[in-house]
Design a protein around this motif. Sequence first.
Motif, PDB file in Angstrom:
ATOM      1  N   ASP A 148       0.832  -1.204   0.000  1.00 41.82           N
ATOM      2  CA  ASP A 148       0.000   0.000   0.000  1.00 41.82           C
ATOM      3  C   ASP A 148       0.870   1.259   0.000  1.00 41.82           C
ATOM      4  OD1 ASP A 148      -2.241  -1.579   0.017  1.00 41.82           O
ATOM      5  OD2 ASP A 148      -2.547  -1.457   2.184  1.00 41.82           O
ATOM      6  N   THR A 151       2.123   1.729  -3.419  1.00 33.96           N
ATOM      7  CA  THR A 151       1.073   2.257  -4.292  1.00 33.96           C
ATOM      8  C   THR A 151       1.040   3.779  -4.252  1.00 33.96           C
ATOM      9  OG1 THR A 151      -0.280   0.274  -3.991  1.00 33.96           O
ATOM     10  CG2 THR A 151      -1.412   2.278  -4.726  1.00 33.96           C
ATOM     11  N   ALA A 167      -4.842   4.969   0.790  1.00 35.56           N
ATOM     12  CA  ALA A 167      -4.289   3.716   0.258  1.00 35.56           C
ATOM     13  C   ALA A 167      -4.437   2.584   1.271  1.00 35.56           C
ATOM     14  CB  ALA A 167      -2.822   3.905  -0.115  1.00 35.56           C
ATOM     15  N   TYR A 168      -4.163   2.877   2.543  1.00 39.93           N
ATOM     16  CA  TYR A 168      -4.275   1.840   3.563  1.00 39.93           C
ATOM     17  C   TYR A 168      -5.719   1.393   3.751  1.00 39.93           C
ATOM     18  CZ  TYR A 168       0.501   3.254   4.751  1.00 39.93           C
ATOM     19  OH  TYR A 168       1.839   3.541   4.704  1.00 39.93           O
ATOM     20  N   GLY A 171      -6.929  -0.770   0.844  1.00 36.76           N
ATOM     21  CA  GLY A 171      -6.314  -2.092   0.746  1.00 36.76           C
ATOM     22  C   GLY A 171      -6.706  -3.061   1.832  1.00 36.76           C
ATOM     23  N   ASN A 175      -6.053  -7.058   1.497  1.00 34.60           N
ATOM     24  CA  ASN A 175      -5.057  -7.605   2.412  1.00 34.60           C
ATOM     25  C   ASN A 175      -5.658  -8.657   3.334  1.00 34.60           C
ATOM     26  OD1 ASN A 175      -3.091  -5.879   1.353  1.00 34.60           O
ATOM     27  ND2 ASN A 175      -3.522  -4.281   2.845  1.00 34.60           N
TER      28      ASN A 175
END
Length: 212
Positions: A148, A151, A167-168, A171, A175
Amino acid sequence: MFLDGRQYYLISFVIIAVAIFMFTFSFERRKPKSREIVVLAVMTTIAIVSRVMFFMIPEMKPSAAIIIITGAMLGKQAGFLSGVLTAFFSDFVFGQGPWTPWQMVAFGLVGLGAAIVFYGREGLCANKVLLCIYGFLATMLVYGLIMDTGTVFMSVDEPTREAFVDAYLAGIIINFIHAVTTVIVLWVLSQPMFHKLERIKIKYGMYYQMKF
């Protein structure tokens, strides 16, 4: 001034390159025997094939579990190199790109962590619950957060806190599915593969001698 605001890319790739070089150099420096290289090559091949087999379902990849088993049984260098090589060669199928070094280091750290926690500790290796807990956390937090982070670096010119948070959060589901897949594979395959690898190690006098 000279990198036009893209120093983040240079710094990140330098860190990745140094990490890969250090482990590769240390592995070659101790002059591993052919028997060690063959076992590592076989485990890496299994990890590569397991990742390629599920190319139509990006989130479900058993490769992390195989890398964890490799690190737990064969040590730090083998665990890290198995992860690095798995990402590199499997991306010839998925496509090479700026994400490949990030995947190499992420998988490598998953294997390295498994070796640090489990290598030489037969009691921990025999405990499938602890192994699965490590697999879930390593896949979710180590591999997931590294990818992430990559990314963000690959998608924006100047990373911001908001970009990382987005992003976290985006994901988490991917994940989580990846982590659950790792847990399932470890629960089913870890002990049979541990026993096979232990027999090979005893027969050919490889590494630390453990009993299961």
